[in-house]
Design an enzyme around this catalytic site. Structure first.
Site, short mmCIF file in Angstrom:
data_model
loop_
_atom_site.label_atom_id
_atom_site.label_comp_id
_atom_site.label_asym_id
_atom_site.label_seq_id
_atom_site.Cartn_x
_atom_site.Cartn_y
_atom_site.Cartn_z
N TRP A 127 0.88 -1.19 0.00
CA TRP A 127 0.00 0.00 0.00
C TRP A 127 0.91 1.23 0.00
O TRP A 127 1.80 1.35 0.87
CB TRP A 127 -0.85 -0.05 1.28
CG TRP A 127 -1.86 1.04 1.41
CD1 TRP A 127 -2.79 1.42 0.50
CD2 TRP A 127 -2.05 1.86 2.57
NE1 TRP A 127 -3.56 2.43 1.02
CE2 TRP A 127 -3.13 2.72 2.29
CE3 TRP A 127 -1.43 1.95 3.82
CZ2 TRP A 127 -3.60 3.66 3.20
CZ3 TRP A 127 -1.90 2.87 4.72
CH2 TRP A 127 -2.97 3.72 4.41
N ASP A 208 -0.18 -5.61 9.28
CA ASP A 208 -1.25 -4.69 8.91
C ASP A 208 -2.43 -5.55 8.46
O ASP A 208 -2.34 -6.23 7.43
CB ASP A 208 -0.76 -3.78 7.76
CG ASP A 208 -1.81 -2.75 7.35
OD1 ASP A 208 -2.95 -2.81 7.86
OD2 ASP A 208 -1.48 -1.89 6.51
N ALA A 210 -6.21 -5.17 7.53
CA ALA A 210 -7.27 -4.18 7.25
C ALA A 210 -8.49 -4.80 6.58
O ALA A 210 -9.46 -4.10 6.34
CB ALA A 210 -6.70 -3.06 6.37
N LYS A 243 -13.21 -1.45 6.83
CA LYS A 243 -13.80 -2.26 5.78
C LYS A 243 -14.74 -3.32 6.34
O LYS A 243 -15.87 -3.45 5.89
CB LYS A 243 -12.69 -2.93 4.97
CG LYS A 243 -12.08 -2.03 3.92
CD LYS A 243 -10.93 -1.23 4.36
CE LYS A 243 -10.44 -0.34 3.24
NZ LYS A 243 -9.27 0.40 3.55
C1 LMR Z 1 -7.00 1.64 -0.47
O1 LMR Z 1 -5.90 1.09 -0.54
O2 LMR Z 1 -7.64 1.98 -1.49
C2 LMR Z 1 -7.63 1.92 0.87
O3 LMR Z 1 -6.81 1.43 1.87
C3 LMR Z 1 -8.01 3.33 1.05
C4 LMR Z 1 -6.83 4.23 1.27
O4 LMR Z 1 -6.85 4.96 2.26
O5 LMR Z 1 -5.90 4.24 0.45
#
Ligand code: LMR
Length: 393
Positions: A127, A208, A210, A243
């Site tokens: 991410w 992490d 999520a 989520k």
């Molecule tokens: C994403 O990866 O789209 C989500 O985790 C939202 C974000 O905050 O980036």
């Protein structure tokens, strides 16, 4: 003083959200930001959340401050959800945080306080905000191989090789489940091997998590995290409720740290201190709803049932898209879409092809060709499949 400011790089995911909003085409399809949408395109408030909010509205008689670390009942409920009912309370410290991002930020602040020279290892890819926050905090970071672009599966031998080089006291960030952005995940045997490597190296995992409940189910999605928590002496876990409870804007997350029992008091005190420095008391509304849902049999059963509907609908869309592409291409090149888990898959398209999808077809996905499966519905899957073929992906 403000004349010294320089423009900051835009977050790619959030920039895409804005572009989508501005696109006037009513046929546009948003496969960008990781938000669950039902077949009508709505991100619904979950039934149990609505019911808990109603109860709370009737019963709540004060909005005075909560605990600096958040409520102990929230910590216990979340520890039970993530680590299982028999979690080691004597090793656990925790703080409520504004969302999963808040938990990641606080974890990195904790690492910086405890061990400023530690390198934080990120999967490649990960991410984008992980690397962004690390750079902002001026912390050392490195990447380990994670994804094989050819097979669209985890490059486990590359990952194991890279993790074997981490130094004692380094931190290794792992996605608990539903890897963002690739959708490719470790199996339990591989989690065991990762635990072996990290304990041999003396490294500290930061997990992490999520998307618990979006992959193979609530317990299956936490199995790797639980294995690591049992096997490693020190573990940090950043969990998000955005989520799986659908409470994105309530900013509900938690940072948990497992330490030796003798370190618990100082760790708990340090976490509360970090909350105080950064925002004082954490947001309460979402955390309170989550606690109510997890500790009430009826609310919890309804929440789990709805979460399971969400999970199965995403799996159904994966199967449909893989099937449609099998039919159109006469090959199983896109079979990985049905194997991946969670909201995301990385399609393997070039940035130019991603751009063509947006410009010619009004289909929005992140530039690395991450697509959010939950942005589709039964009617848009064939449209996407045809566009993928038209753009030569
Ligand atoms: C994403 O990866 O789209 C989500 O985790 C939202 C974000 O905050 O980036």
């Amino acid at each position: 003083m403000f004349e010294t400011l320089k423009p900051q790089p835009a977050d790619k995911i959030l920039a895409l959200m804005a572009m989508f909003r501005e696109d006037p085409r009513d046929t546009k399809i948003d496969l960008g930001v990781g938000v669950y949408k039902d077949a009508t395109g709505l991100t619904p408030v979950m039934r149990a959340v609505k019911a808990a909010e109603k109860q709370l509205w009737e019963a709540e008689n004060t909005k005075t401050y909560t605990g600096l670390a958040g409520e102990p009942a929230y910590h216990a409920a979340m520890a039970g959800l993530v680590l299982g009912a028999g979690y080691p309370a004597d090793r656990l410290s925790a703080i409520a945080t504004p969302g999963g991002t808040g938990a990641i930020r606080q974890a990195l602040e904790l690492i910086r306080l405890a061990s400023p020279e530690a390198t934080v290892w990120l999967p490649d890819p990960t991410w984008p905000n992980h690397a962004s926050i690390l750079a902002y905090l001026k912390m050392k970071s490195a990447t380990y191989r994670y994804f094989d672009g050819e097979t669209r599966a985890v490059d486990f031998s590359g990952m194991a090789e890279d993790l074997a080089t981490v130094k004692a006291g380094d931190v290794v960030l792992l996605h608990g489940c539903c890897h963002n952005p690739t959708g490719a995940n470790l199996n339990l045997t591989q989690w065991g091997e990762v635990a072996d490597i990290l304990s041999k190296r003396g490294a500290v995992p930061l997990i992490d998590i999520a998307y618990q409940g979006f992959g193979d189910g609530l317990d299956a999605d936490a199995a790797g995290t639980r294995l690591i928590a049992e096997r490693l002496p020190e573990v940090m876990i950043a969990a998000s409720c955005s989520k799986n409870f659908g409470i994105y804007r309530e900013r509900t997350g938690i940072l948990m740290a497992l330490t030796a029992p003798s370190q618990k008091a100082v760790t708990q005190g340090t976490l509360a201190f970090l909350n105080r420095q950064n925002y004082s008391f954490p947001p309460d509304h979402g955390a309170r709803l989550v606690t109510m849902i997890l500790t009430d049999d009826a609310l919890r059963a309804d929440w789990q049932a709805e979460l399971e509907e969400v999970r199965l609908s995403m799996l159904g869309l994966r199967e449909q898209l893989a099937g449609e592409l099998r039919r159109l291409t006469g090959s199983d090149r896109f079979g990985f879409l049905a194997q991946h888990r969670g909201m995301f898959s990385r399609l393997g398209a070039s940035p130019e092809q991603v751009e063509r999808l947006r410009v010619e077809h009004g289909i929005y996905m992140v530039g690395d060709s991450r697509l959010n499966i939950a942005g589709l519905n039964a009617a848009t899957v064939p449209i996407l499949a045809q566009a993928i073929v038209d753009c030569g992906i």
